[in-house]
Design a protein around this motif. Structure first.
Motif, PDB file in Angstrom:
ATOM      1  N   TYR B  50     -15.812 -24.201  33.134  1.00 23.92           N
ATOM      2  CA  TYR B  50     -16.121 -23.791  34.500  1.00 23.92           C
ATOM      3  C   TYR B  50     -17.072 -22.579  34.494  1.00 23.92           C
ATOM      4  CZ  TYR B  50     -15.322 -21.429  38.977  1.00 23.92           C
ATOM      5  OH  TYR B  50     -15.479 -20.771  40.169  1.00 23.92           O
ATOM      6  N   TYR B  51     -16.786 -21.594  33.645  1.00 16.69           N
ATOM      7  CA  TYR B  51     -17.640 -20.409  33.557  1.00 16.69           C
ATOM      8  C   TYR B  51     -19.061 -20.799  33.145  1.00 16.69           C
ATOM      9  CZ  TYR B  51     -13.472 -17.411  33.676  1.00 16.69           C
ATOM     10  OH  TYR B  51     -12.328 -16.778  34.029  1.00 16.69           O
ATOM     11  N   LEU B  52     -19.145 -21.741  32.198  1.00 20.11           N
ATOM     12  CA  LEU B  52     -20.474 -22.197  31.749  1.00 20.11           C
ATOM     13  C   LEU B  52     -21.216 -22.852  32.911  1.00 20.11           C
ATOM     14  CD1 LEU B  52     -19.632 -23.634  28.231  1.00 20.11           C
ATOM     15  CD2 LEU B  52     -21.422 -21.939  28.701  1.00 20.11           C
ATOM     16  N   ALA B  53     -20.481 -23.691  33.660  1.00 21.08           N
ATOM     17  CA  ALA B  53     -21.100 -24.394  34.782  1.00 21.08           C
ATOM     18  C   ALA B  53     -21.541 -23.405  35.864  1.00 21.08           C
ATOM     19  CB  ALA B  53     -20.127 -25.417  35.365  1.00 21.08           C
ATOM     20  N   GLU B  54     -20.755 -22.351  36.053  1.00 19.76           N
ATOM     21  CA  GLU B  54     -21.063 -21.367  37.096  1.00 19.76           C
ATOM     22  C   GLU B  54     -22.107 -20.348  36.638  1.00 19.76           C
ATOM     23  OE1 GLU B  54     -19.818 -20.767  40.379  1.00 19.76           O
ATOM     24  OE2 GLU B  54     -19.337 -22.875  40.120  1.00 19.76           O
ATOM     25  N   GLY B  55     -22.451 -20.400  35.350  1.00 20.75           N
ATOM     26  CA  GLY B  55     -23.438 -19.440  34.844  1.00 20.75           C
ATOM     27  C   GLY B  55     -22.842 -18.088  34.499  1.00 20.75           C
ATOM     28  N   LEU B  56     -21.528 -17.978  34.454  1.00 21.50           N
ATOM     29  CA  LEU B  56     -20.897 -16.714  34.053  1.00 21.50           C
ATOM     30  C   LEU B  56     -21.039 -16.506  32.554  1.00 21.50           C
ATOM     31  CD1 LEU B  56     -17.677 -17.023  36.198  1.00 21.50           C
ATOM     32  CD2 LEU B  56     -19.447 -15.315  36.507  1.00 21.50           C
ATOM     33  N   LEU B  57     -21.102 -17.624  31.830  1.00 25.83           N
ATOM     34  CA  LEU B  57     -21.379 -17.581  30.386  1.00 25.83           C
ATOM     35  C   LEU B  57     -22.757 -18.181  30.167  1.00 25.83           C
ATOM     36  CD1 LEU B  57     -18.144 -18.911  28.615  1.00 25.83           C
ATOM     37  CD2 LEU B  57     -19.039 -16.601  28.574  1.00 25.83           C
ATOM     38  N   LEU B  75     -18.906 -13.882  23.699  1.00 21.80           N
ATOM     39  CA  LEU B  75     -17.570 -13.284  23.647  1.00 21.80           C
ATOM     40  C   LEU B  75     -17.501 -12.090  24.607  1.00 21.80           C
ATOM     41  CD1 LEU B  75     -14.790 -13.273  22.222  1.00 21.80           C
ATOM     42  CD2 LEU B  75     -15.757 -11.623  20.619  1.00 21.80           C
ATOM     43  N   LEU B  76     -18.536 -11.256  24.557  1.00 18.25           N
ATOM     44  CA  LEU B  76     -18.565 -10.088  25.447  1.00 18.25           C
ATOM     45  C   LEU B  76     -18.602 -10.527  26.915  1.00 18.25           C
ATOM     46  CD1 LEU B  76     -21.089  -7.718  23.626  1.00 18.25           C
ATOM     47  CD2 LEU B  76     -18.630  -7.379  23.881  1.00 18.25           C
ATOM     48  N   GLN B  77     -19.416 -11.542  27.194  1.00 17.03           N
ATOM     49  CA  GLN B  77     -19.503 -12.040  28.580  1.00 17.03           C
ATOM     50  C   GLN B  77     -18.125 -12.476  29.058  1.00 17.03           C
ATOM     51  OE1 GLN B  77     -22.481 -15.092  28.118  1.00 17.03           O
ATOM     52  NE2 GLN B  77     -24.140 -13.768  28.855  1.00 17.03           N
ATOM     53  N   LEU B  78     -17.434 -13.202  28.207  1.00 16.75           N
ATOM     54  CA  LEU B  78     -16.116 -13.717  28.565  1.00 16.75           C
ATOM     55  C   LEU B  78     -15.123 -12.574  28.817  1.00 16.75           C
ATOM     56  CD1 LEU B  78     -14.303 -16.096  28.983  1.00 16.75           C
ATOM     57  CD2 LEU B  78     -14.079 -16.359  26.519  1.00 16.75           C
ATOM     58  N   ILE B  94     -19.154 -11.099  40.085  1.00 16.71           N
ATOM     59  CA  ILE B  94     -19.029 -11.010  38.634  1.00 16.71           C
ATOM     60  C   ILE B  94     -20.296 -11.559  37.998  1.00 16.71           C
ATOM     61  CG2 ILE B  94     -17.772 -11.873  36.625  1.00 16.71           C
ATOM     62  CD1 ILE B  94     -15.238 -11.847  38.296  1.00 16.71           C
ATOM     63  N   LYS B  95     -20.759 -12.669  38.558  1.00 18.00           N
ATOM     64  CA  LYS B  95     -21.963 -13.273  38.017  1.00 18.00           C
ATOM     65  C   LYS B  95     -23.135 -12.299  38.107  1.00 18.00           C
ATOM     66  CE  LYS B  95     -24.809 -17.339  38.396  1.00 18.00           C
ATOM     67  NZ  LYS B  95     -25.178 -18.498  39.165  1.00 18.00           N
ATOM     68  N   GLU B  96     -23.231 -11.636  39.252  1.00 11.99           N
ATOM     69  CA  GLU B  96     -24.306 -10.653  39.414  1.00 11.99           C
ATOM     70  C   GLU B  96     -24.228  -9.573  38.344  1.00 11.99           C
ATOM     71  OE1 GLU B  96     -24.080  -8.928  43.315  1.00 11.99           O
ATOM     72  OE2 GLU B  96     -24.493 -10.857  44.285  1.00 11.99           O
ATOM     73  N   LEU B  97     -23.000  -9.156  38.039  1.00 16.03           N
ATOM     74  CA  LEU B  97     -22.828  -8.056  37.100  1.00 16.03           C
ATOM     75  C   LEU B  97     -23.056  -8.486  35.648  1.00 16.03           C
ATOM     76  CD1 LEU B  97     -19.750  -6.248  38.664  1.00 16.03           C
ATOM     77  CD2 LEU B  97     -22.037  -5.315  38.385  1.00 16.03           C
ATOM     78  N   VAL B  98     -22.747  -9.731  35.360  1.00 17.62           N
ATOM     79  CA  VAL B  98     -22.816 -10.187  33.972  1.00 17.62           C
ATOM     80  C   VAL B  98     -24.197 -10.741  33.626  1.00 17.62           C
ATOM     81  CG1 VAL B  98     -21.872 -11.876  32.330  1.00 17.62           C
ATOM     82  CG2 VAL B  98     -20.350 -10.673  33.882  1.00 17.62           C
ATOM     83  N   ASP B  99     -24.809 -11.345  34.640  1.00 13.42           N
ATOM     84  CA  ASP B  99     -26.064 -12.070  34.424  1.00 13.42           C
ATOM     85  C   ASP B  99     -27.140 -11.208  33.760  1.00 13.42           C
ATOM     86  OD1 ASP B  99     -27.000 -14.554  34.609  1.00 13.42           O
ATOM     87  OD2 ASP B  99     -27.888 -14.335  36.603  1.00 13.42           O
ATOM     88  N   ARG B 104     -25.271  -4.611  24.495  1.00 15.75           N
ATOM     89  CA  ARG B 104     -24.978  -3.184  24.669  1.00 15.75           C
ATOM     90  C   ARG B 104     -24.460  -2.903  26.084  1.00 15.75           C
ATOM     91  NH1 ARG B 104     -23.937   1.361  23.423  1.00 15.75           N
ATOM     92  NH2 ARG B 104     -25.002   3.247  24.057  1.00 15.75           N
ATOM     93  N   GLU B 105     -25.124  -3.500  27.063  1.00 15.30           N
ATOM     94  CA  GLU B 105     -24.712  -3.274  28.450  1.00 15.30           C
ATOM     95  C   GLU B 105     -23.319  -3.858  28.715  1.00 15.30           C
ATOM     96  OE1 GLU B 105     -28.996  -3.168  30.786  1.00 15.30           O
ATOM     97  OE2 GLU B 105     -28.172  -5.079  30.170  1.00 15.30           O
ATOM     98  N   LEU B 106     -23.072  -5.013  28.109  1.00 12.13           N
ATOM     99  CA  LEU B 106     -21.745  -5.623  28.275  1.00 12.13           C
ATOM    100  C   LEU B 106     -20.669  -4.760  27.620  1.00 12.13           C
ATOM    101  CD1 LEU B 106     -22.763  -9.331  27.639  1.00 12.13           C
ATOM    102  CD2 LEU B 106     -21.927  -8.413  29.796  1.00 12.13           C
ATOM    103  N   GLU B 107     -21.010  -4.204  26.464  1.00 14.77           N
ATOM    104  CA  GLU B 107     -20.059  -3.300  25.807  1.00 14.77           C
ATOM    105  C   GLU B 107     -19.744  -2.121  26.712  1.00 14.77           C
ATOM    106  OE1 GLU B 107     -21.144  -4.009  21.072  1.00 14.77           O
ATOM    107  OE2 GLU B 107     -22.018  -2.325  22.127  1.00 14.77           O
ATOM    108  N   ARG B 108     -20.775  -1.652  27.393  1.00 15.55           N
ATOM    109  CA  ARG B 108     -20.557  -0.511  28.301  1.00 15.55           C
ATOM    110  C   ARG B 108     -19.673  -0.918  29.466  1.00 15.55           C
ATOM    111  NH1 ARG B 108     -25.434   3.360  29.563  1.00 15.55           N
ATOM    112  NH2 ARG B 108     -23.652   4.286  30.599  1.00 15.55           N
ATOM    113  N   LEU B 109     -19.913  -2.137  29.988  1.00  9.69           N
ATOM    114  CA  LEU B 109     -19.068  -2.615  31.087  1.00  9.69           C
ATOM    115  C   LEU B 109     -17.603  -2.700  30.650  1.00  9.69           C
ATOM    116  CD1 LEU B 109     -21.147  -5.439  32.800  1.00  9.69           C
ATOM    117  CD2 LEU B 109     -20.335  -3.333  33.850  1.00  9.69           C
ATOM    118  N   LEU B 110     -17.413  -2.984  29.368  1.00 11.01           N
ATOM    119  CA  LEU B 110     -16.049  -3.054  28.838  1.00 11.01           C
ATOM    120  C   LEU B 110     -15.509  -1.663  28.502  1.00 11.01           C
ATOM    121  CD1 LEU B 110     -16.294  -6.139  26.470  1.00 11.01           C
ATOM    122  CD2 LEU B 110     -14.800  -5.931  28.445  1.00 11.01           C
ATOM    123  N   GLY B 111     -16.378  -0.656  28.646  1.00  8.92           N
ATOM    124  CA  GLY B 111     -15.945   0.705  28.332  1.00  8.92           C
ATOM    125  C   GLY B 111     -15.811   0.940  26.846  1.00  8.92           C
ATOM    126  N   LEU B 112     -16.679   0.300  26.028  1.00 12.98           N
ATOM    127  CA  LEU B 112     -16.531   0.375  24.578  1.00 12.98           C
ATOM    128  C   LEU B 112     -17.411   1.424  23.931  1.00 12.98           C
ATOM    129  CD1 LEU B 112     -16.514  -3.385  23.610  1.00 12.98           C
ATOM    130  CD2 LEU B 112     -14.602  -1.809  23.698  1.00 12.98           C
TER     131      LEU B 112
END
Lengths: 422, 219
Positions: B50-57, B75-78, B94-99, B104-112
Motif C-alpha cells: 500500500y505504501y509503495l502504491a501511495e508513493g510513501l516508499l 528502510l528510513l522511509q518506512l 506524511i507523503k509530503e514530508l517523506v517525498d 540524511r534528511e530522513l535520519e533527521r526526521l527520525l531524530g538520529l
C-alpha cells in the motif's frame, strides 16, 4: 508517569429515538480533559514554559496601546516560574531582540528592559515572528510548552506580507515543536492573517478590542498554557452499518485518514462536538450501537499517542412516546451555538461580497432561532452572552463604519464557538 | 539507535517481506511503538505494498529476478512513515514530508543525527526563513521581495502595465518558496485570489499541475 484519561460523554436530544422512520440525529460528543492533580506543588509541576513575546511597537501602537502591551508583558514575567524561559522581540520596520531567551529568574531586570519600548515605524511582523521563534527554538524543550506570542495592532507591511505564506510557515513551525498564539488589538489588524496563523500554529487567537483588555487575555493565555494536558488531538467517528455521518457542526478539518483535527486539550475546558448522524429506521424496542468513537491525542508530558474509545447505543420507541420525552438542554444549546458560529462565517462572506441585506438577514435569523432554542435556558450565562453578542451585531449592522470591527467580532466569535470557548 | 542503524546502512533487502521484518525489528528495539495506538505497530507485507502504491516508499531501484531490492533509503522511509503515523499525521501530509528526502534528511526526521534533533528541526527551519530572499533585510526588501511584489506591484512593472497592457515582456517575475522542494514563479502584477471560491480554484489548478508534472516525470 501515569495520567488520567479524558472523559467522553455522548448525548442525544431525547433519551430514545422515534421508531419506524429514517432520521437525522444530533449527537453531542462532550470531551472533558482530566483536571490536574490538586496538590500543593501542582504549580511547580506544570510543564515548563518556553515563551517569546513578539511585540509590535509600530507607530499605530502609540499611547495607551503600547503602555498596555508593556504592562501585559510585565504581568507575564511576574507569572513565570524560575524554570520557565522568556524572551522579548520588539518590531516596527526593524526587528530587535530586546531580551534574549533566558530563565525567568531576575524578574526586576527583565521588567526594567521593557521600559524602553516606545511606539514608532511600520510593521515587520513576519521577521519578528521568525526571530521570536528562534529564541524559543534555541532552547526547545520536549516536555515543556514552546510558544511564540505575537502581539500586534497592524497589518504586516514590511518583509513577507503574504498571509497564506505566513500561515503555512506557522504550521510548519508547529510541526517542529513551536506553537504560535496571536493577539490582535483594535480594528486595524488583519484577522485573516492572525486567526489562521494561530489556528495552524497550534495556539490561540485573541482579539482585544480595547488595550485595557490585554491583561485579562494574557492571564487566560498563560493559564491555558499551564492547563494544556494534550496536543495533536484527533477524533474518528465510525457509524453503524446503514448509518452515516452527515455533518460535523464544528467544521473541524477532516484529514485523509478520516479523522477530525481537534484543538489542544486543556484542563477545565470541556470541548463540545456535534455530529449529525443519519440513522436508519428501526422498530420500537430495538437497540442499535449507532456510533463508535476514538479520541487520539498525545499527553503533554508523554511522547507517544493515547487513544480513548467510546460508543453510543440508542434505543427506539414509538413516536408518541419519544415526543413526550424531555429535550436535553445541553444538546440543544450546543447545536444552536455551533449553528450561530456558522451563521457568523456566512455573515462575514456576505459582508465581504458587499451584500449587506443578506448580512443583516443572517444575523436576524440567528437571533430568532437562538431566542427560540434558548427559551428554556434564559438564566444560562453562555446563553446570555451569546444573545447579547448577536444583538450588538444587529444594532450596528446598518452602520458601515462598524464593519471592520464587526468583521473581527464575527470571525473570532465564530472560531471560539466552534471550539466551545463561550 | 544511531549506532544500530550505522551497522545496517549498506544492507539490501530482497522483497517487501525482508524490508518489513527489518523495520519491525528496529521498531521493536527502539520501543517507539504505541501501547494503545490505532496504527498497526509492525508493518506487514500488505501495508508495504500500500505504501509503495501511495508513493510513501520509493520504488525499488534494483531487481533480483522478479523480486524488488530495497535498501537503507527505503528502510528510513518506512521508519519515518510509522513514526509520523503515530503522531496522527494523515497519509497525504506524511507523503509530503517523506517525498524526495535524502537519507540524511530522513535520519533527521527520525531524530538520529543529534541528541537535539527536534530542536534543530525548528531552529534550522526558522534560520532558513530568515536567510531566504523573502525574509531577509526588511528595509531593502520593501521593493524587491517576491512576497511584497505579490501584494503590491513594484512601480516599473505597474507603470508598464498601465501604459501597455498587452506588453508582457517587461513584467518582473519573482520566485516564492511554498515549502521545501516547491517554488512558484510569480509575475509582479499577479494578485492571488482572496475569496474562498478563487482560492479553491487556484488550489485545484496547482494540485492538477503538480500531479501532471509528476506523472510526466515518472514516464
Amino acid at each position: 508517569m501515569g495520567h488520567r484519561l479524558p472523559q467522553i460523554e455522548l448525548l442525544t436530544p431525547r433519551a430514545k429515538l422515534a421508531a419506524g422512520r429514517e432520521q437525522t440525529l444530533d449527537v453531542l460528543i462532550r470531551i472533558t480533559p482530566p483536571e490536574p492533580q490538586a496538590t500543593a506543588d501542582a504549580a511547580r509541576r506544570r510543564p515548563a514554559l518556553n515563551l517569546s513575546l513578539v511585540l509590535d511597537r509600530s507607530g499605530s501602537m502609540g499611547g495607551a496601546k503600547i503602555q498596555h502591551a508593556r504592562e501585559a508583558a510585565r504581568y507575564c514575567i511576574d507569572q513565570l516560574l524560575p524554570a520557565d524561559r522568556i524572551s522579548v522581540v520588539i518590531f516596527d520596520e526593524a526587528v530587535e531582540v530586546l531580551i534574549t531567551s533566558q530563565p525567568a529568574a531576575n524578574k526586576a531586570a527583565l521588567k526594567e528592559s521593557l521600559a524602553h519600548i516606545h511606539a514608532r515605524g511600520s510593521t515587520a511582523l513576519h521577521e519578528a515572528w521568525v526571530r521570536g521563534g528562534i529564541q524559543v527554538s534555541e532552547h526547545l524543550s520536549d516536555a515543556g510548552i514552546n510558544r511564540v506570542l505575537l502581539i500586534t495592532d497592524g497589518q504586516a507591511n514590511v518583509g513577507l506580507t503574504n498571509a497564506d505564506e505566513i500561515v503555512t510557515q506557522s504550521l510548519n513551525l508547529h510541526r517542529r515543536g513551536v506553537s504560535t498564539s496571536t493577539i490582535g488589538i483594535g480594528t486595524d489588524f488583519n484577522e485573516d492573517l492572525l486567526l489562521p496563523m494561530a489556528e495552524s500554529g497550534g495556539g490561540n487567537a485573541w482579539h482585544v478590542e480595547t488595550a485595557d483588555d490585554m491583561g485579562r487575555i494574557f492571564s487566560v493565555e498563560l493559564e491555558g498554557l499551564i492547563a494544556q494536558v494534550g496536543h495533536t488531538v484527533t477524533l474518528s467517528l465510525v457509524p453503524a452499518d446503514g448509518a452515516r455521518i452527515v455533518d460535523l457542526l464544528n467544521d473541524f478539518e477532516l484529514n485523509e485518514t478520516g479523522r477530525y483535527k481537534l484543538p489542544n486539550l486543556q484542563a477545565g475546558q470541556t470541548l463540545e462536538v456535534v455530529a449529525q448522524v443519519r440513522v436508519p429506521a428501526r422498530e420500537a424496542g430495538a437497540r442499535l450501537r449507532l456510533l463508535d468513537l476514538k479520541l487520539g491525542y498525545t499527553p503533554q508530558e508523554a511522547k507517544s499517542a493515547e487513544v480513548v474509545r467510546q460508543f453510543l447505543e440508542v434505543e427506539f420507541a414509538p413516536e408518541e412516546e419519544t415526543e413526550a420525552l424531555p429535550l436535553n438542554n445541553a444538546v440543544v444549546k450546543a447545536v444552536q451555538m455551533l449553528m450561530n458560529a456558522r451563521a457568523r462565517r456566512e455573515a462575514v462572506a456576505y459582508m465581504d461580497a458587499g451584500d449587506f441585506d443578506s448580512y443583516r438577514e443572517v444575523v436576524s435569523a440567528s437571533i430568532a432561532s437562538s431566542r427560540s432554542s434558548f427559551a428554556p435556558m434564559q438564566a444560562d450565562a453562555d446563553v446570555l452572552a451569546e444573545l447579547s453578542s448577536l444583538e450588538a451585531l444587529s444594532d450596528t449592522a446598518n452602520d458601515r463604519r462598524e464593519d471592520q470591527l464587526n468583521r473581527k467580532r464575527l470571525s473570532y466569535r465564530s472560531h471560539d464557538l466552534s471550539r466551545s470557548k463561550r | 539507535m544511531s549506532g544500530q542503524l550505522e551497522k545496517i546502512r549498506g544492507l539490501k533487502y530482497i522483497g517487501v517481506v525482508e524490508l518489513a521484518s527489518q523495520a519491525a525489528r528496529i521498531l521493536a528495539e527502539i520501543g517507539t511503538t504505541q501501547d494503545r495506538g490505532t496504527v498497526s505497530e509492525m508493518p506487514d507485507e500488505r501495508t508495504l505494498r500500500y505504501y509503495l502504491a501511495e508513493g510513501l516508499l520509493s520504488p525499488a531501484t534494483e531487481k533480483q529476478g522478479t523480486a524488488s531490492v530495497f535498501g537503507y533509503l527505503h528502510l528510513l522511509q518506512l521508519l519515518v512513515v510509522k513514526k509520523l503515523q503515530s503522531e496522527h499525521l494523515p497519509i497525504r501530509k506524511i507523503k509530503e514530508l517523506v517525498d524526495g528526502r535524502t537519507e540524511r534528511e530522513l535520519e533527521r526526521l527520525l531524530g538520529l543525527d543529534a541528541k537535539a534533533g527536534a530542536k534543530n528541526e525548528a531552529l534550522s527551519y526558522l534560520e532558513k526563513l530568515l536567510t531566504s530572499p523573502s525574509a531577509s533585510s526588511p528595509r531593502s526588501q520593501q521593493f524587491n521581495s517576491p512576497a511584497a511584489d505579490m501584494m503590491r506591484p513594484v512601480a516599473p512593472a505597474h507603470a508598464a502595465r498601465q501604459s501597455a497592457p498587452q506588453q508582457q515582456g517587461q513584467a518582473t517575475w519573482a520566485r516564492v518558496e511554498i515549502e521545501p522542494g516547491l517554488e512558484l514563479h510569480v509575475r509582479g502584477d499577479y494578485a492571488p485570489p482572496t475569496e474562498t471560491k478563487g482560492v479553491r480554484r487556484l488550489t485545484r489548478l496547482l494540485l492538477n499541475a503538480l500531479e501532471g508534472y509528476r506523472g510526466n516525470m515518472r514516464k
